[in-house]
Design an enzyme around this catalytic site. Structure first.
Site, PDB file in Angstrom:
ATOM      1  N   CYS A 203       0.754  -0.647   0.031  1.00 22.16           N
ATOM      2  CA  CYS A 203      -0.075   0.157   0.077  1.00 22.16           C
ATOM      3  C   CYS A 203       0.937   1.346  -0.696  1.00 22.16           C
ATOM      4  O   CYS A 203       2.035   1.539   0.699  1.00 22.16           O
ATOM      5  CB  CYS A 203      -0.969  -0.025   0.990  1.00 22.16           C
ATOM      6  SG  CYS A 203      -2.052  -1.070   1.413  1.00 22.16           S
ATOM      7  N   CYS A 229       1.920  -8.181   6.628  1.00 20.59           N
ATOM      8  CA  CYS A 229       0.597  -7.469   6.549  1.00 20.59           C
ATOM      9  C   CYS A 229      -0.132  -8.696   7.386  1.00 20.59           C
ATOM     10  O   CYS A 229      -1.245  -8.596   8.131  1.00 20.59           O
ATOM     11  CB  CYS A 229       0.633  -7.139   5.455  1.00 20.59           C
ATOM     12  SG  CYS A 229       0.212  -9.351   4.381  1.00 20.59           S
TER      13      CYS A 229
END
Length: 234
Positions: A203, A229
């Site tokens: 991201c 993540c």
């Protein structure tokens, strides 16, 4: 069929002597074993370009899921369109989180990726992947052993306790140089951010370029203990 529930330490072996270091053999086995009950979870990093090219050779209509967190780099979204044009028969699904960014902010505050990155990843990546895998027996990942300490023991075929699934990792023996050599050889599209210091691209809010000699994961959640993540924890 080998499933999470029927898992035993298997003796399935794959030749690593070809150009793909076993990856093509692993994929051929996986699509024969699971047919339409397997999905490739692709982040569209450079390893993803290699896997998409290989998967297209084995199963041109394969399912590919991209976890669209709504905060990816614009370059990533543009790359997805290029991949659709290069491999038009692949079934690429852009999976959305249940919460929009505005809804997430109302519930948990602004910039959750800063205040609680683990929760942000759970909402925008982990839960959507859980939904995507709910009706699948297995999933494919582009993990390589070279990438980090947390990935160095990854096998071709793994019992994935996080998602109670079988995780297939065809590229475990590939080096960073071998990935790029394959990309150039086959003129594959890739994210231009790789050319300006981003070895690992996630991201936009949580990814920074890495200095020369840095670990490939150093730019992810920089300044925090977090390096994953959560998709690949066991």
């Amino acid at each position: 069929m080998l499933t999470y529930e029927t898992w035993e330490e298997n003796d399935i072996s794959f030749s690593e002597e070809d150009e793909t270091k076993g990856a093509l053999s692993v994929l051929s086995w996986a699509y024969k074993e699971y047919e339409n009950e397997i999905v490739y979870a692709c982040s569209f990093g450079v390893e993803g370009m290699v896997l998409l090219h290989l998967i297209n050779q084995v199963n041109p209509s394969a399912k590919v899921v991209f976890l669209d967190t709504n905060v990816h780099f614009q370059e990533t979204y543009e790359l997805i369109q290029k991949v659709r044009e290069r491999f038009p028969s692949l079934n690429i699904i852009e999976k959305q989180p249940k919460l929009t960014l505005d809804e997430q902010a109302k519930l948990h505050g602004n910039k959750l990726w800063e205040s609680n990155p683990n929760l942000c990843c759970k909402i925008r990546k982990i839960l959507p992947l859980e939904e995507s895998l709910a009706n699948e027996k297995a999933w494919i990942s582009g993990l390589r052993r070279e990438q980090s300490e947390t990935r160095k023991h990854t096998k071709f075929i793994n019992q994935d306790h996080r998602f109670q699934s079988i995780k297939v990792c065809p590229l475990i023996h590939w080096t960073w140089k071998e990935v790029w050599r394959y990309v150039y050889k086959h003129s594959l599209p890739y994210n231009p951010l790789h050319d300006i210091g981003y070895p690992s691209i996630g991201c936009e809010k949580c990814t920074l370029p890495v200095g020369e000699g840095g670990d490939s994961r150093d730019g992810r959640w920089a300044g925090k203990v977090k390096t994953e993540c959560g998709l690949h924890y066991q």
